[in-house]
Scaffold this motif. Structure first.
Motif, PDB file in Angstrom:
ATOM      1  N   GLY A   1       0.770  -1.226   0.000  1.00 28.41           N
ATOM      2  CA  GLY A   1       0.000   0.000   0.000  1.00 28.41           C
ATOM      3  C   GLY A   1       0.804   1.282   0.000  1.00 28.41           C
ATOM      4  O   GLY A   1       0.232   2.376  -0.075  1.00 28.41           O
ATOM      5  N   GLY A   2       2.121   1.162   0.082  1.00 25.30           N
ATOM      6  CA  GLY A   2       2.940   2.365   0.041  1.00 25.30           C
ATOM      7  C   GLY A   2       2.963   2.977  -1.343  1.00 25.30           C
ATOM      8  O   GLY A   2       2.462   2.399  -2.310  1.00 25.30           O
TER       9      GLY A   2
ATOM     10  N   VAL B   1       2.615  10.173  -2.797  1.00 24.62           N
ATOM     11  CA  VAL B   1       1.388  10.946  -2.659  1.00 24.62           C
ATOM     12  C   VAL B   1       1.757  12.397  -2.367  1.00 24.62           C
ATOM     13  O   VAL B   1       2.819  12.678  -1.801  1.00 24.62           O
TER      14      VAL B   1
ATOM     15  N   SER C   1      -3.846  10.937   1.095  1.00 23.12           N
ATOM     16  CA  SER C   1      -4.064   9.792   1.978  1.00 23.12           C
ATOM     17  C   SER C   1      -3.494   8.520   1.354  1.00 23.12           C
ATOM     18  O   SER C   1      -3.419   8.393   0.129  1.00 23.12           O
ATOM     19  N   LEU C   2      -3.121   7.617   2.218  1.00 14.44           N
ATOM     20  CA  LEU C   2      -2.727   6.266   1.831  1.00 14.44           C
ATOM     21  C   LEU C   2      -3.219   5.300   2.881  1.00 14.44           C
ATOM     22  O   LEU C   2      -3.335   5.674   4.056  1.00 14.44           O
ATOM     23  N   ARG C   3      -3.449   4.072   2.466  1.00 11.55           N
ATOM     24  CA  ARG C   3      -3.814   3.016   3.404  1.00 11.55           C
ATOM     25  C   ARG C   3      -2.824   1.881   3.263  1.00 11.55           C
ATOM     26  O   ARG C   3      -2.750   1.249   2.211  1.00 11.55           O
TER      27      ARG C   3
ATOM     28  N   GLN D   1      -4.411   3.596   8.185  1.00 14.52           N
ATOM     29  CA  GLN D   1      -4.995   4.639   7.354  1.00 14.52           C
ATOM     30  C   GLN D   1      -4.280   5.943   7.661  1.00 14.52           C
ATOM     31  O   GLN D   1      -4.276   6.392   8.810  1.00 14.52           O
TER      32      GLN D   1
ATOM     33  N   VAL E   1       6.823   4.936   1.752  1.00 13.59           N
ATOM     34  CA  VAL E   1       5.833   6.013   1.628  1.00 13.59           C
ATOM     35  C   VAL E   1       6.598   7.309   1.376  1.00 13.59           C
ATOM     36  O   VAL E   1       7.476   7.681   2.160  1.00 13.59           O
TER      37      VAL E   1
END
Length: 127
Positions: free
Chosen positions: A8-9, A12, A17-19, A82, A123
């Motif tokens: 999920g990285g 952004v 947002s990222l999860r 989240q 991330v």
């Protein structure tokens, strides 16, 4: 033995947002408290968030409180992070970890309290 795989990285923009997800192997996932840590380039690994074995209790680092939410789905052997209102200073490799402890009061926040670690997911938050 527990194996952890993060996903999920990504990249952004600030404010986005990222999860993150962390999938765990093994049949005893619900016996573990789970945590997220991160490590930025040139910095030490730092605690982000932790959740108790059944998800009833959580704890967050001050730097992410109010922006990040940790949760878990024991039926899916997965823990989530989240991340909202992301900032450039959130840029890091994020790791999930499992600690062999049960009970609502078990919320380890120090790295040495954890028994298993994932490989990490990058991330990157651009300004």
């Amino acid at each position: 033995q527990v194996q952890l795989v993060e996903s999920g990285g990504g990249l952004v923009q600030a404010g986005g947002s990222l999860r993150l997800s962390c999938a765990a192997s093994g049949r005893t996932f619900s016996s573990y408290a789970m945590g997220w840590f991160r490590q930025a380039p040139g910095k030490e690994r730092e605690f982000v968030a932790a959740i108790s074995w059944r998800g009833g209790s959580t704890v967050y680092a001050d730097s992410v409180k109010g922006r990040f939410t940790i949760s878990r789905d024991n039926a899916k052997n997965t823990v989530y992070l989240q991340m909202n209102s992301l900032k450039p200073e959130d840029t890091a490799v994020y790791y999930c970890a499992a600690a062999r402890c049960s009970g609502y009061g078990c919320l380890p926040w120090r790295g040495y309290e954890y028994d298993y670690w994932g490989q990490g997911t990058q991330v990157t938050v651009s300004s």
